[in-house]
Design an enzyme around this catalytic site. Structure first.
Site, PDB file in Angstrom:
ATOM      1  N   HIS A  24       0.853  -1.195   0.000  1.00 33.62           N
ATOM      2  CA  HIS A  24       0.000   0.000   0.000  1.00 33.62           C
ATOM      3  C   HIS A  24       0.889   1.246   0.000  1.00 33.62           C
ATOM      4  O   HIS A  24       1.979   1.248   0.581  1.00 33.62           O
ATOM      5  CB  HIS A  24      -0.915  -0.006   1.231  1.00 33.62           C
ATOM      6  CG  HIS A  24      -1.978   1.043   1.180  1.00 33.62           C
ATOM      7  ND1 HIS A  24      -1.734   2.357   1.529  1.00 33.62           N
ATOM      8  CD2 HIS A  24      -3.284   0.990   0.792  1.00 33.62           C
ATOM      9  CE1 HIS A  24      -2.851   3.062   1.370  1.00 33.62           C
ATOM     10  NE2 HIS A  24      -3.799   2.262   0.923  1.00 33.62           N
ATOM     11  N   GLU A  80      -3.810   2.521  -7.118  1.00 23.49           N
ATOM     12  CA  GLU A  80      -4.192   3.623  -6.233  1.00 23.49           C
ATOM     13  C   GLU A  80      -3.255   4.799  -6.497  1.00 23.49           C
ATOM     14  O   GLU A  80      -2.134   4.824  -6.018  1.00 23.49           O
ATOM     15  CB  GLU A  80      -4.159   3.187  -4.765  1.00 23.49           C
ATOM     16  CG  GLU A  80      -3.036   2.226  -4.378  1.00 23.49           C
ATOM     17  CD  GLU A  80      -2.616   2.370  -2.926  1.00 23.49           C
ATOM     18  OE1 GLU A  80      -3.478   2.656  -2.102  1.00 23.49           O
ATOM     19  OE2 GLU A  80      -1.422   2.220  -2.638  1.00 23.49           O
TER      20      GLU A  80
END
Length: 255
Positions: free
Chosen positions: A100, A172
């Site tokens: 992430h 993302e």
């Protein structure tokens, strides 16, 4: 979602980040269970580590799958503060988020570390959600394609075809996380098509068309329908909106 080799089942995952005590997590999931039971997509919640055993227990027999937000790549050892893939496997965790942007940014995770974690996840029957994406500077300098394809190539290094087919990738854009900014559906779809094309160059058509790719970055009930109408977007990795049962269920039930 339509792939050339058959249907790709949409997958929507909620990343709770460092929010919710055990009691708050239980309350949220108990609210979610009836709201998402008719969902046509795969539903995943990713609570903090300490909440995983309880959430795994109360989601048993429901259509909600459970993911971890991170893990270390070693099975055990003197790694203070870390959680191993073996520990997650023994809890019957389904998914694990790897790489992430917050892990890369604040904890200096590299593509090489991400690659080790992906391999360890597969060794322990966990399905990784590999996160890739560019910063605002990289976007403004026109190097999105270069940055994202490099993250994919280094992340997937030496993974087998059958592993990559099971994998989920989340695009993302870092400039859209927690900022309220969102890539347009067309922008997101373009980069996701590039990711699929990068995987195709490494593993061929069948693997690339089987692979599910999510969009993550300020996903909301008001944006999900359009995002999910795009040809290459197979789901969403949801941040803030996954902390409210009404918002997350509205996203999950986007159809």
């Amino acid at each position: 979602m339509k792939g050339v080799y058959g249907l790709r089942k949409a997958i929507i995952a909620g990343n709770w980040k460092m929010h919710n005590t055990i009691d708050e997590s239980v309350k949220l999931v108990e609210e979610l269970i009836p709201k998402v039971k008719e969902a046509e997509c795969e539903v995943v919640v990713c609570p903090p580590f300490i909440c995983l055993p309880k959430i795994r227990e109360i989601t048993e027999g429901t259509n909600i799958k459970v993911g971890a937000q991170n893990m270390y790549f070693e099975e055990k050892g003197a790694f203070t503060g870390e959680v191993s893939p073996l520990m997650l496997e023994k809890l019957n965790i389904d998914y694990v988020i790897i790489g992430h942007s917050e892990r890369r940014q604040y904890f200096k995770e590299t593509d090489q570390t991400v690659n080790k974690k992906l391999k360890a996840a597969f060794e322990h029957n966990l399905i990784p959600i590999l996160c890739v994406g560019e910063t605002l500077d990289e976007k403004e300098n026109g190097v999105t394609e270069e940055v994202v394809s490099k993250q994919v190539k280094l992340g997937l290094f030496e993974l087998k075809e059958e592993q990559v087919e099971k994998l989920v990738i989340a695009y993302e854009p870092i400039w859209a996380i927690g900022t309220g900014k969102t890539a347009t559906s067309e922008e997101a779809n373009e980069v996701i098509a590039l990711i699929r094309s990068t995987v195709k160059s490494l593993y061929g058509d069948k693997v690339a068309e089987s692979l599910r790719i999510q969009y993550g970055g300020s996903v909301k009930p008001s944006t999900i329908k359009e995002q999910m109408s795009m040809s290459d977007i197979d789901g969403a990795l949801v941040g803030g909106a996954s902390l409210k049962a009404n918002d997350f269920s509205a996203i999950v039930n986007y159809k």
